[in-house]
Motif scaffolding. Structure first.
Motif, PDB file in Angstrom:
ATOM      1  N   LYS A  93      -7.722  -1.028  -7.299  1.00 52.08           N
ATOM      2  CA  LYS A  93      -8.597  -2.120  -7.461  1.00 52.08           C
ATOM      3  C   LYS A  93      -7.911  -3.294  -8.321  1.00 52.08           C
ATOM      4  N   ARG A  94      -7.433  -2.575  -9.223  1.00 51.57           N
ATOM      5  CA  ARG A  94      -6.595  -3.767 -10.292  1.00 51.57           C
ATOM      6  C   ARG A  94      -5.657  -4.463  -9.613  1.00 51.57           C
ATOM      7  N   LEU A  95      -4.982  -3.550  -8.598  1.00 50.08           N
ATOM      8  CA  LEU A  95      -3.873  -4.214  -7.714  1.00 50.08           C
ATOM      9  C   LEU A  95      -4.206  -5.320  -6.804  1.00 50.08           C
ATOM     10  N   GLY A  96      -5.632  -5.438  -6.654  1.00 51.24           N
ATOM     11  CA  GLY A  96      -6.105  -6.377  -5.433  1.00 51.24           C
ATOM     12  C   GLY A  96      -6.449  -5.728  -4.209  1.00 51.24           C
ATOM     13  N   PHE A  97      -6.482  -4.480  -4.149  1.00 51.15           N
ATOM     14  CA  PHE A  97      -6.567  -4.001  -2.722  1.00 51.15           C
ATOM     15  C   PHE A  97      -8.100  -3.992  -2.190  1.00 51.15           C
ATOM     16  N   GLY A  98      -8.424  -4.239  -1.104  1.00 47.42           N
ATOM     17  CA  GLY A  98      -9.678  -4.053  -0.527  1.00 47.42           C
ATOM     18  C   GLY A  98     -10.205  -2.927  -0.736  1.00 47.42           C
ATOM     19  N   ARG A  99     -11.434  -2.393  -0.060  1.00 48.48           N
ATOM     20  CA  ARG A  99     -12.193  -1.185  -0.396  1.00 48.48           C
ATOM     21  C   ARG A  99     -11.582  -0.142   0.575  1.00 48.48           C
ATOM     22  N   ALA A 100     -11.357  -0.803   1.901  1.00 53.24           N
ATOM     23  CA  ALA A 100     -10.767   0.015   3.017  1.00 53.24           C
ATOM     24  C   ALA A 100      -9.420   0.684   2.616  1.00 53.24           C
ATOM     25  N   ASP A 101      -8.419  -0.380   1.816  1.00 56.16           N
ATOM     26  CA  ASP A 101      -7.211   0.157   1.567  1.00 56.16           C
ATOM     27  C   ASP A 101      -7.193   1.062   0.142  1.00 56.16           C
ATOM     28  N   ARG A 102      -8.040   0.708  -0.694  1.00 52.76           N
ATOM     29  CA  ARG A 102      -8.171   1.670  -1.740  1.00 52.76           C
ATOM     30  C   ARG A 102      -8.658   2.998  -1.589  1.00 52.76           C
ATOM     31  N   ILE A 103      -9.488   3.290  -0.416  1.00 52.75           N
ATOM     32  CA  ILE A 103      -9.886   4.382   0.240  1.00 52.75           C
ATOM     33  C   ILE A 103      -8.684   5.445   0.528  1.00 52.75           C
ATOM     34  N   ALA A 104      -7.882   4.744   1.605  1.00 54.48           N
ATOM     35  CA  ALA A 104      -6.462   5.075   1.932  1.00 54.48           C
ATOM     36  C   ALA A 104      -5.576   5.772   0.781  1.00 54.48           C
ATOM     37  N   ARG A 163     -14.670   5.401   5.880  1.00 53.62           N
ATOM     38  CA  ARG A 163     -14.567   4.264   6.254  1.00 53.62           C
ATOM     39  C   ARG A 163     -13.513   3.396   5.982  1.00 53.62           C
ATOM     40  N   GLY A 164     -12.532   4.179   5.798  1.00 53.12           N
ATOM     41  CA  GLY A 164     -11.288   3.288   5.124  1.00 53.12           C
ATOM     42  C   GLY A 164     -10.169   2.981   6.213  1.00 53.12           C
ATOM     43  N   ASN A 165      -8.957   2.406   5.722  1.00 57.30           N
ATOM     44  CA  ASN A 165      -8.026   2.169   6.665  1.00 57.30           C
ATOM     45  C   ASN A 165      -7.105   3.121   7.257  1.00 57.30           C
ATOM     46  N   VAL A 166      -7.568   3.504   8.220  1.00 60.62           N
ATOM     47  CA  VAL A 166      -6.950   4.778   9.003  1.00 60.62           C
ATOM     48  C   VAL A 166      -5.509   4.405   9.345  1.00 60.62           C
ATOM     49  N   LEU A 195       0.837  -1.212  -0.025  1.00 60.21           N
ATOM     50  CA  LEU A 195      -0.097   0.007  -0.036  1.00 60.21           C
ATOM     51  C   LEU A 195       0.756   1.276  -0.033  1.00 60.21           C
ATOM     52  N   HIS A 196       2.020   1.259   0.793  1.00 60.41           N
ATOM     53  CA  HIS A 196       2.618   2.378   0.989  1.00 60.41           C
ATOM     54  C   HIS A 196       3.491   2.827  -0.529  1.00 60.41           C
ATOM     55  N   LEU A 197       4.178   1.555  -1.020  1.00 60.93           N
ATOM     56  CA  LEU A 197       4.790   1.808  -2.499  1.00 60.93           C
ATOM     57  C   LEU A 197       3.549   2.245  -3.424  1.00 60.93           C
ATOM     58  N   ALA A 206     -13.668  -3.181   4.820  1.00 57.71           N
ATOM     59  CA  ALA A 206     -12.892  -4.309   5.261  1.00 57.71           C
ATOM     60  C   ALA A 206     -12.045  -3.838   6.420  1.00 57.71           C
ATOM     61  N   GLY A 207     -11.820  -4.936   7.131  1.00 60.07           N
ATOM     62  CA  GLY A 207     -10.793  -4.593   8.339  1.00 60.07           C
ATOM     63  C   GLY A 207      -9.440  -4.224   8.058  1.00 60.07           C
ATOM     64  N   PRO A 208      -8.723  -3.345   8.619  1.00 59.28           N
ATOM     65  CA  PRO A 208      -7.562  -2.880   8.278  1.00 59.28           C
ATOM     66  C   PRO A 208      -6.447  -3.949   8.392  1.00 59.28           C
ATOM     67  N   GLU A 209      -5.549  -4.114   7.519  1.00 57.86           N
ATOM     68  CA  GLU A 209      -4.563  -4.944   7.510  1.00 57.86           C
ATOM     69  C   GLU A 209      -3.412  -4.953   8.350  1.00 57.86           C
ATOM     70  N   LEU A 210      -3.186  -3.792   9.087  1.00 55.45           N
ATOM     71  CA  LEU A 210      -2.157  -3.547   9.868  1.00 55.45           C
ATOM     72  C   LEU A 210      -2.668  -3.300  11.358  1.00 55.45           C
ATOM     73  N   PRO A 211      -1.926  -4.083  12.345  1.00 56.99           N
ATOM     74  CA  PRO A 211      -2.425  -3.894  13.579  1.00 56.99           C
ATOM     75  C   PRO A 211      -2.613  -2.293  13.927  1.00 56.99           C
ATOM     76  N   ALA A 212      -3.974  -1.932  14.172  1.00 57.88           N
ATOM     77  CA  ALA A 212      -4.218  -0.708  14.423  1.00 57.88           C
ATOM     78  C   ALA A 212      -3.642  -0.129  16.153  1.00 57.88           C
ATOM     79  N   GLY A 213      -3.319  -1.088  16.930  1.00 55.19           N
ATOM     80  CA  GLY A 213      -2.988  -0.416  18.222  1.00 55.19           C
ATOM     81  C   GLY A 213      -1.462   0.102  18.044  1.00 55.19           C
ATOM     82  N   ARG A 214      -0.825  -0.798  17.235  1.00 51.00           N
ATOM     83  CA  ARG A 214       0.838  -0.366  17.499  1.00 51.00           C
ATOM     84  C   ARG A 214       0.753   0.856  16.241  1.00 51.00           C
ATOM     85  N   VAL A 215       0.214   0.666  15.129  1.00 51.60           N
ATOM     86  CA  VAL A 215       0.507   2.084  14.247  1.00 51.60           C
ATOM     87  C   VAL A 215      -0.067   3.020  14.755  1.00 51.60           C
TER      88      VAL A 215
END
Length: 350
Positions: free
Chosen positions: A257-268, A128-131, A72-74, A326-335
Motif C-alpha cells: 500500500k505504501r508503494l502505491g499498489f491498488g487492492r488487487a495488486d496488494r492481494i497478489a 478477488r485479486g490480480n490473478v 509488482l514482480h520486483l 481493481a482491474g488487473p494491470e496486465l492483459p489477462a489474455g496473454r498472461v
C-alpha cells in the motif's frame, strides 16, 4: 453424502498427510546399509528428473510476457529473497534458548526457498485479486529460486545444518540446474507432450518428492538426529514460524500500500510474497543438507501447512471486503496463457 463434504473441510492438506505418512514410514522402516545407498541414488535421479520436467514445461517466452508488471514482480522477489532472509538471520538470536542449531538451519533454509505458484494463484483468485500478476509472480520466483536459493544458502547457511561447500555447489549444478537447462533446450520437442500428460506427470512429480522425503528422513533416523529434538523445541519452532508468517503477511500488505499498489495488486503481492514452496524446497534441501536433510526440511513442512491454513482464512475474509477489486494491470489474455504450462500437478503441493 455428508462424509466427503466433511473431509473436504478438514484443515489438513491431503498432500501433507501423504508426506507425513512417508515420514512415518521412514521412522518405522528406515533404509539402512545398501538399501540406504539405493534409496539415495533413486532420490537423486528423481530430483534430476523433476527439474528436467520443470524446464521442459516452462515457456520462457510466455513467462517473460509478465514483465510488463515489473514493479509488482520486483516487490514479490524482494519479499521472498530479501525480507525473508533478513528475518531468518534475525532469528539467529533464538539459538540456543528456543531453537537448536539444526532447527535454526532449517528455519533459515525455509527463508531462502522461492514462493509458490498454484496456491498463490488460488488464494489470489478467492480474494478477488490480480490473478495474472500472481501467475507471473509465482513463476518468476520459482525460476529465480533455482539460482538464488543455492547462492543464498552458500552465503548464509555456512556451517548450519549439513554445511555448504564447493562440492555441494557442483551437486546443485549437476542435479538441479543442468537438468533444468536440458529441459528448456528440449522443450520444443517434448513440451507439448508433457502438457498433454499432466495427470501421469503429476505422479512423477509427487513420487519424486516422496522419494526425497523418505531418503532424507531415513538418513536422519540412521544418524540419530531426531534424538536432538524435543516436543518443547517443536512447539517453539511452530511459534517462531507463526510470528514469521504474521510479519510477512502484514509487511507485504501494508508495504504494498505504501508503494502505491491498488487492492488487487496488494492481494497478489501478499499471497505470493508471504509463502514458500515445499515442492521446490525439498529437492534442494536433499542436495544442500545431505544426511541432515530430514531435520532441515521439518521447518519448511510445518510452515507449508501453516501458510495454507492461515491464507485460506485470510483469502475468504478478503473476498468479503466491500471494496471493489481493481482491474488487473496486465492483459489477462496473454498472461493467462502461462498457466497451463506452469500449473503442473506438483505445483498444487506448493
Amino acid at each position: 453424502m455428508r462424509r466427503p463434504h466433511l473431509l473436504a473441510r478438514l484443515p489438513l492438506d491431503p498432500w501433507i498427510l501423504t508426506l507425513l505418512g512417508t515420514v512415518g514410514l521412514a521412522a518405522l522402516l528406515p533404509a539402512r546399509g545398501w538399501a540406504a545407498t539405493v534409496a539415495q541414488g533413486v532420490a537423486t535421479g528423481a530430483v534430476a528428473l523433476l527439474f528436467f520436467l520443470y524446464g521442459a514445461r516452462l515457456s520462457t517466452r510466455e513467462a517473460l510476457d509478465g514483465l510488463r508488471h515489473w514493479r509488482l514482480h520486483l516487490t514479490v522477489l524482494a519479499c521472498t529473497f530479501v525480507l525473508f532472509p533478513v528475518l531468518g538471520l534475525a532469528a539467529r538470536g533464538l539459538v540456543p534458548t528456543l531453537l537448536t542449531p539444526q532447527l535454526y538451519g532449517g528455519l533459515l533454509f525455509l527463508c531462502l526457498v522461492p514462493s509458490t505458484i498454484q496456491s498463490s494463484i488460488a488464494f489470489t483468485s478467492i480474494a478477488r485479486g490480480n490473478v495474472p500478476a500472481a501467475i507471473c509472480a509465482g513463476s518468476f520466483s520459482s525460476l529465480a529460486g533455482i539460482v538464488l536459493t543455492p547462492l543464498l544458502a552458500a552465503g548464509l547457511l555456512g556451517g548450519n545444518g549439513g554445511g555448504f561447500s564447493l562440492d555441494s555447489l557442483l551437486k546443485i549444478v549437476l542435479q538441479l540446474l543442468l537438468p533444468f537447462l536440458l529441459g528448456q533446450a528440449l522443450r520444443p520437442r517434448v513440451g507439448g507432450l508433457l502438457v498433454r500428460r499432466k495427470k501421469v506427470l503429476g505422479y512423477v512429480d509427487r513420487g519424486s518428492i516422496l522419494l526425497v522425503v523418505y531418503a532424507a528422513f531415513s538418513a536422519g533416523m540412521a544418524a540419530g538426529v531426531w534424538h536432538q529434538v524435543s516436543a518443547a523445541r517443536l512447539g517453539a519452532l511452530m511459534a517462531v514460524e507463526g510470528v514469521l508468517l504474521a510479519v510477512m503477511l502484514l509487511v507485504s500488505w501494508h508495504g504494498a500500500k505504501r508503494l502505491g499498489f491498488g487492492r488487487a495488486d496488494r492481494i497478489a503481492i501478499q499471497f505470493a510474497g508471504s509463502k514458500k514452496s515445499l515442492a521446490a524446497g525439498l529437492p534442494m534441501a536433499s542436495v544442500l543438507f545431505g544426511a541432515q536433510a530430514g531435520l532441515a526440511v521439518l521447518p519448511l513442512m510445518l510452515f507449508h501447512q501453516m501458510q495454507l491454513m492461515v491464507c485460506a482464512v485470510l483469502a475468504r475474509r478478503r473476498a468479503r471486503d466491500p471494496e471493489p477489486a481493481a482491474g488487473p494491470e496486465l492483459p489477462a489474455g496473454r498472461v493467462a496463457e502461462v498457466s497451463p504450462a506452469l500449473q503442473h500437478p506438483a505445483t498444487r503441493a506448493r
